[in-house]
Design an enzyme around this catalytic site. Sequence first.
Site, PDB file in Angstrom:
ATOM      1  N   GLY A 247     -27.189  25.711   4.497  1.00 14.61           N
ATOM      2  CA  GLY A 247     -25.955  26.504   4.429  1.00 14.61           C
ATOM      3  C   GLY A 247     -26.075  27.957   4.815  1.00 14.61           C
ATOM      4  O   GLY A 247     -25.065  28.661   4.871  1.00 14.61           O
ATOM      5  N   GLU A 286     -33.132  22.808   3.139  1.00 12.90           N
ATOM      6  CA  GLU A 286     -32.556  21.961   4.190  1.00 12.90           C
ATOM      7  C   GLU A 286     -31.791  22.800   5.212  1.00 12.90           C
ATOM      8  O   GLU A 286     -30.587  22.631   5.383  1.00 12.90           O
ATOM      9  CB  GLU A 286     -31.608  20.933   3.569  1.00 12.90           C
ATOM     10  CG  GLU A 286     -32.244  20.001   2.553  1.00 12.90           C
ATOM     11  CD  GLU A 286     -31.209  19.149   1.816  1.00 12.90           C
ATOM     12  OE1 GLU A 286     -30.003  19.422   1.912  1.00 12.90           O
ATOM     13  OE2 GLU A 286     -31.630  18.190   1.137  1.00 12.90           O
ATOM     14  N   ARG A 289     -28.302  24.908  10.693  1.00 16.52           N
ATOM     15  CA  ARG A 289     -27.744  25.945  11.566  1.00 16.52           C
ATOM     16  C   ARG A 289     -28.673  27.158  11.715  1.00 16.52           C
ATOM     17  O   ARG A 289     -28.812  27.703  12.809  1.00 16.52           O
ATOM     18  CB  ARG A 289     -26.410  26.404  10.957  1.00 16.52           C
ATOM     19  CG  ARG A 289     -25.565  27.278  11.835  1.00 16.52           C
ATOM     20  CD  ARG A 289     -24.363  27.820  11.042  1.00 16.52           C
ATOM     21  NE  ARG A 289     -23.633  26.792  10.332  1.00 16.52           N
ATOM     22  CZ  ARG A 289     -22.605  26.105  10.834  1.00 16.52           C
ATOM     23  NH1 ARG A 289     -22.178  26.365  12.050  1.00 16.52           N
ATOM     24  NH2 ARG A 289     -22.005  25.182  10.111  1.00 16.52           N
ATOM     25  N   ARG A 325     -16.825  22.293  18.167  1.00 10.99           N
ATOM     26  CA  ARG A 325     -16.589  23.221  17.051  1.00 10.99           C
ATOM     27  C   ARG A 325     -15.294  24.020  17.176  1.00 10.99           C
ATOM     28  O   ARG A 325     -14.540  24.118  16.210  1.00 10.99           O
ATOM     29  CB  ARG A 325     -17.779  24.168  16.852  1.00 10.99           C
ATOM     30  CG  ARG A 325     -19.078  23.459  16.472  1.00 10.99           C
ATOM     31  CD  ARG A 325     -20.189  24.428  16.125  1.00 10.99           C
ATOM     32  NE  ARG A 325     -19.922  25.107  14.871  1.00 10.99           N
ATOM     33  CZ  ARG A 325     -19.540  26.364  14.748  1.00 10.99           C
ATOM     34  NH1 ARG A 325     -19.398  27.124  15.813  1.00 10.99           N
ATOM     35  NH2 ARG A 325     -19.302  26.872  13.570  1.00 10.99           N
ATOM     36  N   TYR A 329     -12.922  23.183  14.073  1.00 13.62           N
ATOM     37  CA  TYR A 329     -12.816  24.179  13.001  1.00 13.62           C
ATOM     38  C   TYR A 329     -12.134  25.471  13.450  1.00 13.62           C
ATOM     39  O   TYR A 329     -12.084  26.429  12.685  1.00 13.62           O
ATOM     40  CB  TYR A 329     -14.194  24.616  12.498  1.00 13.62           C
ATOM     41  CG  TYR A 329     -15.242  23.570  12.268  1.00 13.62           C
ATOM     42  CD1 TYR A 329     -15.084  22.618  11.257  1.00 13.62           C
ATOM     43  CD2 TYR A 329     -16.409  23.555  13.003  1.00 13.62           C
ATOM     44  CE1 TYR A 329     -16.073  21.688  11.021  1.00 13.62           C
ATOM     45  CE2 TYR A 329     -17.404  22.634  12.767  1.00 13.62           C
ATOM     46  CZ  TYR A 329     -17.230  21.693  11.776  1.00 13.62           C
ATOM     47  OH  TYR A 329     -18.221  20.781  11.531  1.00 13.62           O
ATOM     48  N   CYS A 357      -7.648  16.132  28.388  1.00 13.45           N
ATOM     49  CA  CYS A 357      -6.196  16.079  28.252  1.00 13.45           C
ATOM     50  C   CYS A 357      -5.761  16.183  26.793  1.00 13.45           C
ATOM     51  O   CYS A 357      -5.265  15.211  26.203  1.00 13.45           O
ATOM     52  CB  CYS A 357      -5.668  14.803  28.892  1.00 13.45           C
ATOM     53  SG  CYS A 357      -6.220  14.684  30.588  1.00 13.45           S
ATOM     54  N   GLU A 358      -6.008  17.327  26.204  1.00 12.04           N
ATOM     55  CA  GLU A 358      -5.626  17.653  24.827  1.00 12.04           C
ATOM     56  C   GLU A 358      -5.446  19.162  24.794  1.00 12.04           C
ATOM     57  O   GLU A 358      -6.291  19.886  25.318  1.00 12.04           O
ATOM     58  CB  GLU A 358      -6.764  17.327  23.835  1.00 12.04           C
ATOM     59  CG  GLU A 358      -7.176  15.896  23.726  1.00 12.04           C
ATOM     60  CD  GLU A 358      -6.245  15.040  22.886  1.00 12.04           C
ATOM     61  OE1 GLU A 358      -5.457  15.589  22.083  1.00 12.04           O
ATOM     62  OE2 GLU A 358      -6.301  13.808  23.049  1.00 12.04           O
ATOM     63  N   TYR A 387     -24.716  21.918  15.848  1.00  6.76           N
ATOM     64  CA  TYR A 387     -23.450  21.174  15.826  1.00  6.76           C
ATOM     65  C   TYR A 387     -22.768  21.246  17.200  1.00  6.76           C
ATOM     66  O   TYR A 387     -21.557  21.331  17.303  1.00  6.76           O
ATOM     67  CB  TYR A 387     -22.545  21.689  14.693  1.00  6.76           C
ATOM     68  CG  TYR A 387     -23.251  21.653  13.350  1.00  6.76           C
ATOM     69  CD1 TYR A 387     -23.469  20.441  12.713  1.00  6.76           C
ATOM     70  CD2 TYR A 387     -23.760  22.812  12.769  1.00  6.76           C
ATOM     71  CE1 TYR A 387     -24.166  20.389  11.511  1.00  6.76           C
ATOM     72  CE2 TYR A 387     -24.464  22.768  11.567  1.00  6.76           C
ATOM     73  CZ  TYR A 387     -24.661  21.555  10.946  1.00  6.76           C
ATOM     74  OH  TYR A 387     -25.357  21.504   9.764  1.00  6.76           O
TER      75      TYR A 387
END
Length: 429
Positions: A247, A286, A289, A325, A329, A357-358, A387
């Site tokens: 984190g 852990e 990132r 990403r 987000y 196409c979005e 990520y």
Amino acid sequence: MSRPLDFFSQQSGTLVADGVVLEKLVESIGTPVYVYSASAFRESIRALKKHLDGVNFLICYAMKANSNLSLLRLLALEGAGADVVSGGELYRAKKAGIAPSQVVFSGVGKTDSEIAEALCSGEDGIFSFNVESAEELEVISSIAKREKKQARIALRFNPDVDPKTHPYISTGLRKNKFGIDRSEIFSLIKDIRKFENISIQGISIHIGSQLLSLSPLKQAFEMLSNLAFEVEALQKKPLLYLDVGGGVGVSYSKEKPLNLKQYCQLLHKQFGKNSAHRGRHRILLEPGRLLSANSGILITRVLFRKKRKQKDFLIVDAGMNDLMRPSLYGSHHEIIPLRNTRSSPPLRKTDIVGPVCESADCFATGRPMSSNIKRGDLLAILSAGAYGFTMAGNYNSRPRPPEILLDQGRIEVIRERESYEDLMRGEKV
Ligand SMILES: *Cc1c(COP(=O)(O)O)cnc(C)c1O
């Protein structure tokens, strides 16, 4: 402390990493392409290890951030184990040469076959399962019994702490699906004899990702520490380790990254030799990132400039399928031209968008970018090492980009660009 341009820099007007001129590299490899810096990965893990000197620790790299085999191998050579969240990740970790005895298995939804694979990995199974529910504990127990194995586990504690990050990457609140709350941990410990072939060795937490403030972590560590002592008193047996999760937040733009030294000082203070724990518990970390985000970029080519009254669009050849990403987000990535003459004024409000196409296929909106950028120019989307590729997919039948590792002037293709054939593998006509 990790920032977007720590390992990628402008030299003689063009972007360079690990002694390689990226424009040159792209001539032969094409775009879009992920480029990673080996020195960035190495220096990031070495900095973490240095600050933890004196703590009895094990780094279990959270592979879901970036699970390329070559990068896993690189981190394994630096002493890292792995935090896996699926059977596929466990398979990868083993392929890359990470010993099962250095692997922890996290995640709320482990399947029976994944549990069996983990128990039967190596000589004695994986290091530990981070167990997320009472029912999971029952299932691990019965599979371990069937396989005639002993399962080492940690209970994942949900401390109900607000990590103050994006709601999609907050995991330590009671409303999140992750972890087990305090009272239930106590009742599981009281009943532990019911679970055969299970040995409780630790408690784990992971409250969220991209944390930029120490205070939620401090709060969570204190709660973890208190809980560990209570559990030991209750079961009249010491625990062997405490897993503090990942984190640690990095800088994607101008925000201050979490100070790594202070983070490690917190671990020393809470769990080290001079703490109430007297260094008795091994500390598992852990990080995902932290080690990977600013160690990689995504290079893309401008296909078109489309002019509107209020703003321009730069349409590039990378899409949301390559780097999700921003669409998922709304996250910010710095985007810079490889050649810095393309950064000169006048600036113009620009949306940088992909070909998918979005309307969500957008890397930046209303970003001031030089109006000198034109068709054929190369752009680097920074901080794309975490990520990024691991979330990539094939939407719109787009082959996934290659991954390149730069190491002291050496160029290694660590994953080839997918072909049209790859896209259809296993399909029938
Ligand atoms: C995702 C995850 C991590 C890694 O998070 P980062 O923010 O990338 O450090 C660590 N532990 C668990 C259990 C996770 O799910």
